[in-house]
Scaffold this active site. Structure first.
Site, PDB file in Angstrom:
ATOM      1  N   CYS A  98       0.859  -1.191   0.000  1.00  0.00           N
ATOM      2  CA  CYS A  98       0.000   0.000   0.000  1.00  0.00           C
ATOM      3  C   CYS A  98       0.889   1.233   0.000  1.00  0.00           C
ATOM      4  CB  CYS A  98      -0.874  -0.033   1.248  1.00  0.00           C
ATOM      5  SG  CYS A  98      -1.954   1.392   1.420  1.00  0.00           S
ATOM      6  N   HIS A 140      -9.597  -3.391  -1.118  1.00  0.00           N
ATOM      7  CA  HIS A 140      -8.472  -2.699  -0.453  1.00  0.00           C
ATOM      8  C   HIS A 140      -8.814  -1.211  -0.276  1.00  0.00           C
ATOM      9  CE1 HIS A 140      -4.052  -2.035   0.301  1.00  0.00           C
ATOM     10  NE2 HIS A 140      -4.440  -0.812   0.018  1.00  0.00           N
ATOM     11  N   GLU A 141      -9.319  -0.575  -1.339  1.00  0.00           N
ATOM     12  CA  GLU A 141      -9.619   0.863  -1.254  1.00  0.00           C
ATOM     13  C   GLU A 141     -10.785   1.118  -0.310  1.00  0.00           C
ATOM     14  OE1 GLU A 141      -7.403   2.725  -2.188  1.00  0.00           O
ATOM     15  OE2 GLU A 141      -6.385   1.305  -3.503  1.00  0.00           O
ATOM     16  N   HIS A 144      -9.942   1.408   3.294  1.00  0.00           N
ATOM     17  CA  HIS A 144      -9.437   2.724   3.723  1.00  0.00           C
ATOM     18  C   HIS A 144     -10.574   3.603   4.241  1.00  0.00           C
ATOM     19  CE1 HIS A 144      -5.201   2.595   2.747  1.00  0.00           C
ATOM     20  NE2 HIS A 144      -5.436   2.149   1.524  1.00  0.00           N
TER      21      HIS A 144
END
Lengths: 167, 186
Positions: A98, A140-141, A144
């Site tokens: 990342c 993954h995004e 966040h």
């Protein structure tokens, strides 16, 4: 719009729960432009979430079409506002890294297929089913947006043996 | 800011019968010395616990001070201690964009699996970055599993490695597969 610096852990914003976007206006359009520019600026980057550039709103962009893992199977550039995963299936492990946690990589298990709802920049609700690499990138995004880093999901760790020059 | 030359690095290894409290005891000793653990890997192998640590300290310091602190702790735990001073050029790493591959080798247990596979890799200058082996299966049918992570030199491919190992696969009657696991940065 300008490329924004990507925040690195331990910046506190990276662990914050991001707020829903209530109104899609000029500011949101500007934010999306910044996210896209920042993503294209990162070497090999396939996605950026708003919190990574310091904005705690549920907005992220993903584009795996130029990546070797995703070029055969993708929806092109995805600009997602308030994304929500409504279905997931399959499980696969991928070694992730990342931009916000440099020099560290680890194996993460994620769903191989996800169905999600989101608002596009015009405010229209979109429903898509993403699979394989694109599905991993979206998860993954979206993590966040909940203040979750891949470090919170690692099943086995591997430090960036070849990226770190010295201690 | 502390200059790199003001920092000393040591490779410390500790091996012995596994039990709770080994890591706490060793790292307690390191903490008392004001030592940083820069990199480490600790794992259980059969009933043994093995620790390998790269530790760093500010000058002035000496290897003997490290040993003086850790040796009594290891003796008490019945563990062996190894300490090696690292030179600056051993600490610095070259930045490369190598593809990382996982090679799985498994099949009926027999002598020489690790040797034969790694000899072929060494001959092609393929660097092993991680390796572990495990004996599984039953006493009647023991199966050996070898997992390797390697950095591919320029011009090498997973298919190329598979070809290199094809003869060995036949000779040893083991399964060998190679795949890219280079991390993806999001």
């Amino acid at each position: 719009m300008p490329v924004q610096p990507v925040l690195r852990y331990p910046h506190p914003i990276l662990k914050k729960l991001c707020n829903r976007v209530e109104k899609i206006d000029q500011n949101i359009h500007r934010l999306i432009e910044d996210l896209v520019d920042t993503m294209h600026d990162g070497p090999g980057s396939v996605g950026v979430a708003a919190s990574q550039i310091g904005v705690t709103l549920r907005v992220c962009v993903v584009d795996v079409s130029k990546n070797r893992h995703g070029k055969e199977n993708n929806h092109g550039l995805l600009c997602m506002i308030n994304p929500e995963i409504t279905g997931r299936c399959g499980l696969a492990t991928m070694r992730e890294g990342c931009m916000s946690v440099p020099d560290y990589t680890g194996d993460v298990d994620r769903a191989t297929e996800i169905t999600l709802l989101f608002n596009d920049p015009d405010g229209t609700i979109q429903e898509i089913t993403a699979s394989r690499f694109e599905a991993v990138a979206i998860q993954h995004e979206m993590d966040h947006l909940d203040g979750v880093l891949f470090l919170d999901r690692v099943t086995s760790i591997k430090t960036g043996l070849f990226r770190r020059k010295s201690y | 800011m502390t200059q790199q030359s003001d920092i000393l690095h040591y490779a410390v290894s500790v091996v012995g019968k596994d039990r709770p409290g080994i890591v706490a005891a060793i790292t307690g000793g390191l903490f008392n010395l004001g030592c940083n653990i820069a990199d480490s890997s600790c794992t259980m192998l059969a009933g043994e616990f093995a620790m390998i640590l790269i530790v760093s300290l500010k000058r002035p310091f000496s290897k003997s001070r490290l040993i003086d602190e850790l040796k009594p702790i290891c003796d008490k735990l019945g563990m062996t201690l190894g300490v090696r001073t690292l030179h600056a050029d051993e600490i610095a790493r070259q930045e490369t964009d190598s593809e990382i591959c996982m090679i799985s080798v498994y099949g009926a247990d027999q002598p020489g699996i690790v040797y034969h596979v790694t000899k072929e890799l060494a001959a092609r200058s393929i660097n092993i970055t991680d390796l572990n082996t495990k004996l599984i299966g039953t006493a009647e049918e023991p199966v050996y599993v070898l997992m390797l992570e390697v950095a591919l030199p320029e011009g090498e491919s997973p298919e190329g490695i598979e070809q290199t190992l094809a003869a060995l696969k036949k000779e040893l009657k083991v399964e060998i597969s190679v795949r890219i696991i280079t991390p993806v940065a999001f």
